[in-house]
Design a protein around this motif. Structure first.
Motif, mmCIF file in Angstrom:
data_model
loop_
_atom_site.group_PDB
_atom_site.id
_atom_site.type_symbol
_atom_site.label_atom_id
_atom_site.label_comp_id
_atom_site.label_asym_id
_atom_site.label_seq_id
_atom_site.Cartn_x
_atom_site.Cartn_y
_atom_site.Cartn_z
ATOM 1 N N THR A 202 0.828 -1.204 0.000
ATOM 2 C CA THR A 202 0.000 0.000 0.000
ATOM 3 C C THR A 202 0.864 1.257 0.000
ATOM 4 O O THR A 202 0.533 2.254 -0.643
ATOM 5 C CB THR A 202 -0.934 0.011 1.230
ATOM 6 N N GLN A 203 1.979 1.209 0.731
ATOM 7 C CA GLN A 203 2.907 2.339 0.782
ATOM 8 C C GLN A 203 4.327 1.809 0.565
ATOM 9 O O GLN A 203 5.155 1.788 1.474
ATOM 10 C CB GLN A 203 2.807 3.076 2.114
ATOM 11 N N ARG A 204 4.590 1.395 -0.664
ATOM 12 C CA ARG A 204 5.879 0.761 -0.978
ATOM 13 C C ARG A 204 7.057 1.651 -0.603
ATOM 14 O O ARG A 204 8.030 1.194 0.000
ATOM 15 C CB ARG A 204 5.945 0.449 -2.485
ATOM 16 N N ALA A 205 6.986 2.912 -0.966
ATOM 17 C CA ALA A 205 8.113 3.812 -0.724
ATOM 18 C C ALA A 205 8.344 4.014 0.769
ATOM 19 O O ALA A 205 9.491 4.048 1.226
ATOM 20 C CB ALA A 205 7.878 5.147 -1.416
ATOM 21 N N VAL A 206 7.265 4.155 1.529
ATOM 22 C CA VAL A 206 7.402 4.340 2.975
ATOM 23 C C VAL A 206 7.932 3.071 3.623
ATOM 24 O O VAL A 206 8.809 3.121 4.500
ATOM 25 C CB VAL A 206 6.049 4.747 3.604
ATOM 26 N N ALA A 207 7.433 1.902 3.192
ATOM 27 C CA ALA A 207 7.911 0.630 3.733
ATOM 28 C C ALA A 207 9.399 0.453 3.446
ATOM 29 O O ALA A 207 10.179 0.039 4.307
ATOM 30 C CB ALA A 207 7.111 -0.524 3.139
ATOM 31 N N HIS A 208 9.814 0.808 2.231
ATOM 32 C CA HIS A 208 11.227 0.698 1.866
ATOM 33 C C HIS A 208 12.068 1.687 2.663
ATOM 34 O O HIS A 208 13.169 1.361 3.128
ATOM 35 C CB HIS A 208 11.388 0.943 0.365
ATOM 36 N N SER A 209 11.549 2.892 2.835
ATOM 37 C CA SER A 209 12.274 3.912 3.587
ATOM 38 C C SER A 209 12.426 3.506 5.049
ATOM 39 O O SER A 209 13.460 3.771 5.677
ATOM 40 C CB SER A 209 11.535 5.250 3.479
ATOM 41 N N TRP A 210 11.400 2.877 5.609
ATOM 42 C CA TRP A 210 11.472 2.374 6.982
ATOM 43 C C TRP A 210 12.650 1.416 7.121
ATOM 44 O O TRP A 210 13.432 1.495 8.070
ATOM 45 C CB TRP A 210 10.150 1.693 7.331
ATOM 46 N N ILE A 211 12.821 0.536 6.156
ATOM 47 C CA ILE A 211 13.860 -0.480 6.222
ATOM 48 C C ILE A 211 15.245 0.118 5.983
ATOM 49 O O ILE A 211 16.212 -0.210 6.678
ATOM 50 C CB ILE A 211 13.569 -1.602 5.203
ATOM 51 N N ARG A 212 15.370 0.990 4.999
ATOM 52 C CA ARG A 212 16.688 1.481 4.583
ATOM 53 C C ARG A 212 17.108 2.802 5.240
ATOM 54 O O ARG A 212 18.305 3.020 5.480
ATOM 55 C CB ARG A 212 16.712 1.650 3.063
ATOM 56 N N ASP A 213 16.154 3.700 5.499
ATOM 57 C CA ASP A 213 16.523 5.040 5.965
ATOM 58 C C ASP A 213 16.532 5.197 7.477
ATOM 59 O O ASP A 213 17.290 6.013 8.007
ATOM 60 C CB ASP A 213 15.581 6.091 5.356
ATOM 61 N N VAL A 214 15.694 4.447 8.182
ATOM 62 C CA VAL A 214 15.635 4.601 9.633
ATOM 63 C C VAL A 214 16.988 4.372 10.303
ATOM 64 O O VAL A 214 17.368 5.126 11.206
ATOM 65 C CB VAL A 214 14.553 3.680 10.249
ATOM 66 N N MET B 147 20.694 7.962 17.292
ATOM 67 C CA MET B 147 20.062 7.537 18.533
ATOM 68 C C MET B 147 18.549 7.411 18.375
ATOM 69 O O MET B 147 17.926 6.475 18.902
ATOM 70 C CB MET B 147 20.377 8.541 19.655
ATOM 71 N N LEU B 148 17.962 8.334 17.639
ATOM 72 C CA LEU B 148 16.529 8.263 17.400
ATOM 73 C C LEU B 148 16.169 6.949 16.715
ATOM 74 O O LEU B 148 15.170 6.312 17.035
ATOM 75 C CB LEU B 148 16.062 9.444 16.540
ATOM 76 N N ALA B 149 17.019 6.510 15.780
ATOM 77 C CA ALA B 149 16.769 5.263 15.058
ATOM 78 C C ALA B 149 16.810 4.070 15.986
ATOM 79 O O ALA B 149 15.968 3.174 15.903
ATOM 80 C CB ALA B 149 17.788 5.089 13.935
ATOM 81 N N ARG B 150 17.782 4.031 16.873
ATOM 82 C CA ARG B 150 17.912 2.893 17.775
ATOM 83 C C ARG B 150 16.697 2.776 18.679
ATOM 84 O O ARG B 150 16.177 1.675 18.909
ATOM 85 C CB ARG B 150 19.203 3.010 18.604
ATOM 86 N N GLU B 151 16.245 3.897 19.197
ATOM 87 C CA GLU B 151 15.065 3.882 20.060
ATOM 88 C C GLU B 151 13.821 3.480 19.275
ATOM 89 O O GLU B 151 12.992 2.692 19.746
ATOM 90 C CB GLU B 151 14.872 5.255 20.698
ATOM 91 N N LEU B 152 13.689 4.021 18.063
ATOM 92 C CA LEU B 152 12.531 3.724 17.226
ATOM 93 C C LEU B 152 12.525 2.255 16.820
ATOM 94 O O LEU B 152 11.500 1.571 16.929
ATOM 95 C CB LEU B 152 12.544 4.615 15.987
#
Length: 202
Positions: A106-118, A123-128
């Motif tokens: 449904t949100q391919r770009a957001v799902a991909h960004s979650w995996i690659r960009d987070v 530190m924010l990434a580790r907590e998230l």
């Protein structure tokens, strides 16, 4: 004497502005990717102002974290809703994986960004990532802790199994998107791998 009718206000509630900003970020990620997205892009696509943006978020990264959290929560909700605990356990796995992949598609770009960009968010990434992982583990353990699965010799998933499941499927989704493939095409592979991971040991 004419009755005076109060003017109707068209002001949006703060929650509406927040959602518009999240939608604007999602659209910008789809159009240009997270790394190239600016606050100006988000504001433009949300049709609001920088002032409004900074009333809700201190910067692009917290806005991104909120978007990913909401997307993850929606994915978990859809997966849980798709599973009938009375179904045979393999059917439950298939429906859970199907709902997961549908949500990602449904949100391919957001799902991909979650995996690659987070991971690039420090530190924010580790907590998230830790928070999202814990929610996912809880969902997997809840879905596998049923009478139907126990009767089939399938125990409640361990933390390690849930982590392997999440990591493997996330990478499969990311590489499929990067290769220009259809997320739906990995369904059978994802289902069979999940059944093998979660199934009876004997």
């Amino acid at each position: 004497m004419h009755q005076v009718t109060p003017a109707r206000t068209t002001a949006a509630a703060p929650a509406d502005f927040r959602q518009r900003l999240l939608d604007g970020l999602a659209l910008s990620i789809t159009e240009r990717g997270y790394q190239d997205t600016t606050v100006a892009d988000i504001v433009r696509l949300a049709k609001t102002s920088r002032r409004t943006f900074y009333e809700h978020f201190s910067g692009k990264e917290p806005c991104f974290a909120a978007l990913i959290t909401e997307a993850n929560n929606e994915m978990i909700r859809r997966i849980a809703a798709a599973v009938d605990p009375a179904d045979p356990w393999q059917v439950q796995v298939r429906r859970a994986i199907g709902a997961w992949l549908d949500a990602a598609d449904t949100q391919r770009a957001v799902a991909h960004s979650w995996i690659r960009d987070v991971p690039a968010l420090g530190m924010l990434a580790r907590e998230l990532q830790r928070d999202l992982m814990e929610r996912f583990i809880t969902m997997v353990q809840t879905l596998t802790d049923t009478a139907e699965l126990r009767g089939a010799g399938v125990g409640r998933a361990s933390r390690q199994q849930a982590i392997v499941l999440l990591g493997g499927l996330r990478e499969l989704i990311a590489t499929t998107v990067e290769d220009g493939g259809r997320i739906a095409d990995i369904t059978e592979t994802a289902v069979q791998a999940s059944i093998a991971l979660l199934g009876p040991s004997s």
